[in-house]
Motif scaffolding. Structure first.
Motif, PDB file in Angstrom:
ATOM      1  N   VAL A   1       0.133  -7.360  -5.285  1.00  0.00           N
ATOM      2  CA  VAL A   1      -0.983  -6.368  -5.301  1.00  0.00           C
ATOM      3  C   VAL A   1      -0.533  -5.273  -4.834  1.00  0.00           C
ATOM      4  CG1 VAL A   1      -3.440  -6.048  -4.813  1.00  0.00           C
ATOM      5  CG2 VAL A   1      -2.509  -8.365  -5.135  1.00  0.00           C
ATOM      6  N   ILE A   2      -0.553  -4.172  -5.597  1.00  0.00           N
ATOM      7  CA  ILE A   2      -0.141  -2.601  -5.198  1.00  0.00           C
ATOM      8  C   ILE A   2      -1.509  -1.930  -5.063  1.00  0.00           C
ATOM      9  CG2 ILE A   2       1.234  -0.787  -5.591  1.00  0.00           C
ATOM     10  CD1 ILE A   2       3.145  -2.520  -7.613  1.00  0.00           C
ATOM     11  N   ASP A   3      -1.726  -1.536  -3.666  1.00  0.00           N
ATOM     12  CA  ASP A   3      -2.957  -0.934  -3.478  1.00  0.00           C
ATOM     13  C   ASP A   3      -2.816   0.620  -3.452  1.00  0.00           C
ATOM     14  OD1 ASP A   3      -5.419  -0.029  -2.822  1.00  0.00           O
ATOM     15  OD2 ASP A   3      -5.745  -1.666  -1.115  1.00  0.00           O
ATOM     16  N   GLY A   4      -3.072   1.333  -4.407  1.00  0.00           N
ATOM     17  CA  GLY A   4      -2.949   2.703  -4.423  1.00  0.00           C
ATOM     18  C   GLY A   4      -1.784   3.096  -5.211  1.00  0.00           C
ATOM     19  N   LEU A   5      -1.400   2.680  -6.325  1.00  0.00           N
ATOM     20  CA  LEU A   5       0.043   2.794  -7.092  1.00  0.00           C
ATOM     21  C   LEU A   5      -0.286   4.518  -7.274  1.00  0.00           C
ATOM     22  CD1 LEU A   5       2.463   2.117  -8.369  1.00  0.00           C
ATOM     23  CD2 LEU A   5       1.049   1.244 -10.563  1.00  0.00           C
ATOM     24  N   ASP A   6      -1.281   5.024  -7.552  1.00  0.00           N
ATOM     25  CA  ASP A   6      -1.467   6.472  -7.962  1.00  0.00           C
ATOM     26  C   ASP A   6      -1.273   7.087  -6.572  1.00  0.00           C
ATOM     27  OD1 ASP A   6      -3.797   5.145  -6.908  1.00  0.00           O
ATOM     28  OD2 ASP A   6      -5.007   6.808  -7.709  1.00  0.00           O
ATOM     29  N   ASP A   7      -1.466   6.752  -5.668  1.00  0.00           N
ATOM     30  CA  ASP A   7      -0.961   7.555  -4.380  1.00  0.00           C
ATOM     31  C   ASP A   7       0.427   7.595  -4.040  1.00  0.00           C
ATOM     32  OD1 ASP A   7      -3.681   8.406  -3.755  1.00  0.00           O
ATOM     33  OD2 ASP A   7      -4.232   6.443  -2.553  1.00  0.00           O
ATOM     34  N   MET A   8       1.148   6.363  -4.657  1.00  0.00           N
ATOM     35  CA  MET A   8       2.545   6.314  -4.358  1.00  0.00           C
ATOM     36  C   MET A   8       3.067   7.333  -5.273  1.00  0.00           C
ATOM     37  SD  MET A   8       3.442   2.256  -4.400  1.00  0.00           S
ATOM     38  CE  MET A   8       2.358   1.025  -3.118  1.00  0.00           C
TER      39      MET A   8
ATOM     40  N   VAL B   1       1.531  -8.554 -11.348  1.00  0.00           N
ATOM     41  CA  VAL B   1       1.243  -7.717 -10.645  1.00  0.00           C
ATOM     42  C   VAL B   1      -0.214  -7.014 -11.086  1.00  0.00           C
ATOM     43  CG1 VAL B   1       1.748  -4.896 -10.226  1.00  0.00           C
ATOM     44  CG2 VAL B   1       3.865  -6.700 -10.664  1.00  0.00           C
ATOM     45  N   VAL B   2      -0.948  -6.726 -10.033  1.00  0.00           N
ATOM     46  CA  VAL B   2      -2.121  -6.062 -10.045  1.00  0.00           C
ATOM     47  C   VAL B   2      -2.163  -4.694  -9.229  1.00  0.00           C
ATOM     48  CG1 VAL B   2      -4.590  -6.122  -9.345  1.00  0.00           C
ATOM     49  CG2 VAL B   2      -3.514  -8.240 -10.170  1.00  0.00           C
ATOM     50  N   ALA B   3      -2.255  -3.718  -9.962  1.00  0.00           N
ATOM     51  CA  ALA B   3      -2.268  -2.397  -9.310  1.00  0.00           C
ATOM     52  C   ALA B   3      -3.638  -1.792  -9.249  1.00  0.00           C
ATOM     53  CB  ALA B   3      -1.507  -1.346 -10.061  1.00  0.00           C
ATOM     54  N   LEU B   4      -3.928  -1.198  -8.072  1.00  0.00           N
ATOM     55  CA  LEU B   4      -5.368  -0.675  -7.693  1.00  0.00           C
ATOM     56  C   LEU B   4      -5.207   0.833  -7.790  1.00  0.00           C
ATOM     57  CD1 LEU B   4      -6.279  -3.116  -4.888  1.00  0.00           C
ATOM     58  CD2 LEU B   4      -6.454  -3.349  -7.446  1.00  0.00           C
ATOM     59  N   CYS B   5      -6.048   1.536  -8.493  1.00  0.00           N
ATOM     60  CA  CYS B   5      -5.908   3.150  -8.396  1.00  0.00           C
ATOM     61  C   CYS B   5      -7.315   3.440  -8.304  1.00  0.00           C
ATOM     62  CB  CYS B   5      -5.165   3.596  -9.810  1.00  0.00           C
ATOM     63  SG  CYS B   5      -3.700   2.932 -10.079  1.00  0.00           S
ATOM     64  N   GLU B   6      -7.403   4.790  -7.820  1.00  0.00           N
ATOM     65  CA  GLU B   6      -8.610   5.556  -7.720  1.00  0.00           C
ATOM     66  C   GLU B   6      -8.976   5.980  -9.297  1.00  0.00           C
ATOM     67  OE1 GLU B   6     -10.760   6.267  -5.052  1.00  0.00           O
ATOM     68  OE2 GLU B   6      -9.904   4.457  -4.585  1.00  0.00           O
ATOM     69  N   PRO B   7      -9.990   6.525  -9.536  1.00  0.00           N
ATOM     70  CA  PRO B   7     -10.598   7.144 -10.779  1.00  0.00           C
ATOM     71  C   PRO B   7      -9.458   8.265 -11.279  1.00  0.00           C
ATOM     72  CG  PRO B   7     -12.484   7.147  -9.471  1.00  0.00           C
ATOM     73  CD  PRO B   7     -11.244   6.829  -8.627  1.00  0.00           C
TER      74      PRO B   7
ATOM     75  N   ALA C   1       0.869  -1.242   0.086  1.00  0.00           N
ATOM     76  CA  ALA C   1      -0.032   0.073  -0.079  1.00  0.00           C
ATOM     77  C   ALA C   1       0.850   1.114  -0.219  1.00  0.00           C
ATOM     78  CB  ALA C   1      -0.881   0.109   1.235  1.00  0.00           C
ATOM     79  N   GLY C   2       0.236   2.299  -0.311  1.00  0.00           N
ATOM     80  CA  GLY C   2       0.864   3.500  -0.506  1.00  0.00           C
ATOM     81  C   GLY C   2       1.768   3.937   0.766  1.00  0.00           C
ATOM     82  N   ASP C   3       1.034   3.731   1.801  1.00  0.00           N
ATOM     83  CA  ASP C   3       1.520   3.983   3.247  1.00  0.00           C
ATOM     84  C   ASP C   3       2.875   3.586   3.446  1.00  0.00           C
ATOM     85  OD1 ASP C   3      -0.564   5.793   3.739  1.00  0.00           O
ATOM     86  OD2 ASP C   3      -1.803   4.465   4.466  1.00  0.00           O
ATOM     87  N   PHE C   4       3.029   2.166   2.939  1.00  0.00           N
ATOM     88  CA  PHE C   4       4.468   1.613   3.294  1.00  0.00           C
ATOM     89  C   PHE C   4       5.645   2.558   2.785  1.00  0.00           C
ATOM     90  CE2 PHE C   4       2.357  -2.906   2.776  1.00  0.00           C
ATOM     91  CZ  PHE C   4       1.375  -2.731   3.696  1.00  0.00           C
ATOM     92  N   PHE C   5       5.298   3.429   1.613  1.00  0.00           N
ATOM     93  CA  PHE C   5       6.434   4.104   1.229  1.00  0.00           C
ATOM     94  C   PHE C   5       6.409   5.643   1.407  1.00  0.00           C
ATOM     95  CE2 PHE C   5       5.861   0.372  -1.465  1.00  0.00           C
ATOM     96  CZ  PHE C   5       6.858  -0.304  -1.824  1.00  0.00           C
ATOM     97  N   ALA C   6       5.385   6.018   2.188  1.00  0.00           N
ATOM     98  CA  ALA C   6       5.164   7.389   2.473  1.00  0.00           C
ATOM     99  C   ALA C   6       6.234   8.256   2.972  1.00  0.00           C
ATOM    100  CB  ALA C   6       3.906   7.535   3.218  1.00  0.00           C
TER     101      ALA C   6
END
Length: 652
Positions: free
Chosen positions: A463-470, A496-502, A433-438
């Motif tokens: 699975v990368i949850d929030g690639l756009d946030d990263m 790899v599966v990346a999950l992103c917001e609109p 998740a993005g918080d891992f790298f914040a």
């Protein structure tokens, strides 16, 4: 369709220099400024400052002699007749604009260039009348263009040639005699980099040795009625030649040359250059469709070089004019066919499971039967189609799921976990998740991702949850995306599966267009009333109850009109409503009796914890940059709170 990795820059928004003989190259930020600084330093050098000319056709006169010489060198660097995508005049003005007599007129710029590329050593420095000074300045000034990677090999070859000057007084000789003396000093390594120094016939032979085989190879990939000899006839005619040059007899056999003479006479009266150009353009487009873009680019480069070579005979190659080789049309086709597009799923194909496979990372080849996938996803045809595609073949999963929170993105990722486990990836998935790298340092973030990718390749789904946030992280966002790009290139078996917001896919494409091309994109969408009704029905059943059809319809209509509250949205709203309704039904139902949800049990509205300022902000029209800044502030505040709650020191 997807471009090979080394050509992905062709459909990016990056500043690109594309010499066909080299391939597209991203111009580093600040390089042109650095080169302009080198030019200015040379012009101001005490050795150069007094040296001017009043006869330059492009620069304001009196023009600095060293700047005139540098323009001459720059014109030679691409090669004789070499195809350069974009107007070369623009590069002249980019580097020498302050010296030019007229400003750049965008209306007069072509879409590509092919220069004469004539080797004219000391063309302007001869005016200094000092051979030693001219040689010193010529050697030193070659360093001005250091860093322009597409020209580097030729630049170094010129530097090597200038390192061993001819004997005697060569500066005072005519330009042709001086060129011949310097050319005679070229060894095999220099000639390999600067093939036009072989002389007009030698260069024509070099061009034909590449053009004819690549033509036949392309005909094998995309059938075409024009054989190699017909190609030569057509190239001569489109170049405006009224006869077959005798020099071709040296390049070809005598018998083949004699046959070429007959073919030329037979074709000359009926040849239409524009019709031929359109026909070749269509053939090259078929080659693109067959995956032969590199072969097509090589063919175009050699065809234009051939044009330049024959138009200059018996002398050195000329600037190709006229030229009907369809470079501009080909480049238009490349952009049209390969620019990433949103994928639109035909609902009929999604329902039947027979849509075309368009995934960027799925294997190519013959037709393949799509496997029907049983899934619990509701109202997400693009994702279902992507799941069926994954189930149909063994290729690596490279899927980006884009959509609002609560529309089944994580459920879809779990479905993919089950699918890849059938293909041998037995280990549990790795969720990032993005918080891992914040706010991590660049080195720490990239090493973390490097190790995760290495350890996941061939073993588990990542699975990368929030690639756009990263990607929005000011400190390491761009580096994280580039590291992921490298990992996908290095590990063919990395799933790899990346999950992103609109809009997340647009953000990824903006920051790292090469990475965006690595992913197939599937979009989730908000639920309709029917979709909400199905979600509510499932939630009710999970709580040990059942619902009447009218109750389901009412619940669907209620949910579709209920505004979200932070991350309480979409499917989560259905869960929340089921909690409220089933609890109410349980209170009025006698112990041991079946829990049945009826129409009156569904409220006209149900309370939410309060207004969602982020949802209200998102609903506003425009304000894109303001929204992005607020999102960054909120994400940073969330990361700080998570660290503080976990007992991790928070920087001031």
């Amino acid at each position: 369709m997807r471009l090979p990795e080394h050509l992905e820059l062709l459909v990016s928004d990056e500043p690109v220099m594309d010499l066909y003989a080299h391939g597209p190259w991203r111009v580093p930020d600040g390089l042109y400024d650095e080169i302009r600084g080198r030019i200015d330093a040379f012009v101001a050098d005490p050795r150069c400052a007094p040296l001017t000319t009043g006869q330059h056709g492009m620069m304001k006169n009196p023009a600095p002699l060293i700047a005139a010489e540098l323009i001459s060198v720059l014109a030679y660097l691409p090669g004789a007749g070499a195809v350069y995508s974009g107007p070369f005049t623009k590069l002249y003005h980019e580097l020498f604009g302050r010296f030019m007599s007229t400003p750049l007129d965008p209306k007069k710029l072509g879409s590509w260039s092919g220069l004469a590329g004539e080797f004219r050593p000391f063309e302007w420095l001869e005016d200094c009348r000092d051979q030693e000074l001219a040689l010193t300045l010529a050697r030193e000034s070659l360093g001005v263009f250091e860093g322009l990677e597409p020209f580097e090999r030729r630049r170094q070859a010129i530097a090597e040639l200038y390192g061993d000057p001819p004997d005697g007084d060569w500066l005072g000789l005519s330009a042709e005699r001086r060129r011949d003396l310097w050319t005679a000093k070229a060894d095999d390594g220099v000639l390999d980099a600067l093939p036009e120094l072989h002389g007009p016939i030698g260069y024509l032979e070099w061009v034909c040795s590449g053009l004819l085989p690549v033509h036949e190879h392309l005909r094998e990939i995309a059938p075409h009625g024009e054989d190699a000899d017909q190609l030569l006839v057509h190239l001569l005619l489109q170049a405006g030649k009224s006869q077959v040059p005798a020099e071709l007899a040296v390049v070809l056999t005598e018998d083949r040359y004699a046959e070429l003479l007959g073919r030329f006479e037979d074709r000359r009266g009926s040849f239409k250059a524009d019709a031929w150009s359109v026909d070749e353009w269509a053939w090259l487009a078929r080659g693109l469709g067959a995956g032969a873009i590199d072969v097509c680019r090589g063919w175009l480069d050699m065809a234009v070089r051939f044009t330049a070579a024959v138009q200059g005979l018996p002398g050195v190659p000329a600037r190709p004019d006229p030229v009907w080789v369809p470079v501009a049309g080909f480049e238009e086709d490349v952009r049209r066919l390969f620019t990433p597009r949103r994928r639109i799923v035909n609902p009929l194909a999604a329902g039947l499971g027979t849509g075309l496979s368009t995934g960027g990372s799925r294997p190519r080849g013959g037709a393949r039967t799509r496997v029907k996938v049983e899934t619990d996803l509701v109202g997400q045809p693009e994702v279902v189609a992507a799941l069926e595609e994954i189930a149909s073949g063994p290729g690596p999963v490279r899927l980006m799921i884009v959509g609002p929170d609560g529309t089944g993105k994580r459920d879809a990722a779990q479905e993919i976990v089950r699918l890849v486990q059938r293909h041998g990836l037995a280990d549990p998935p790795l969720w990032l998740a993005g918080d891992f790298f914040a706010a991590k340092e660049v080195s720490a973030a990239t090493v973390h991702l490097h190790n995760d990718a290495r350890d996941s390749a061939g073993v588990r789904l990542m699975v990368i949850d929030g690639l756009d946030d990263m990607s929005k992280d000011d400190r390491s966002g761009e580096a994280i995306l580039e590291q992921l790009h490298r990992a996908l290139d290095v590990h063919d078996d990395l799933h790899v599966v990346a999950l992103c917001e609109p809009g997340g896919d647009d953000r990824i494409r903006e920051v790292n267009p090469g990475l965006a091309l690595r992913f197939q994109v599937a979009r989730t969408r908000p639920f309709t009333a029917e979709g909400y009704a199905e979600l509510f029905n499932r939630a009710v059943q999970q709580r040990g109850a059942r619902a009447h059809k009218r109750a389901l319809t009412a619940a669907g209509q209620l949910l579709v009109g209920t505004p979200p509250v932070r991350n309480l949205r979409n499917a989560r709203l259905a869960q929340r409503l089921a909690d409220i309704v089933v609890e109410s039904v349980r209170e009025r139902t006698e112990p041991g009796e079946e829990l049945v949800v009826k129409r009156p049990d569904v409220p006209a509205s149900f309370d939410s914890p309060g207004a969602d300022p982020m949802a209200e902000l998102e609903a506003l029209t425009g304000l894109g940059s303001v929204k992005q800044e607020i999102e960054l502030l909120v994400a940073g505040a969330k990361a700080t709170k998570m660290r503080r709650d976990a007992g991790v020191p928070v920087p001031a």
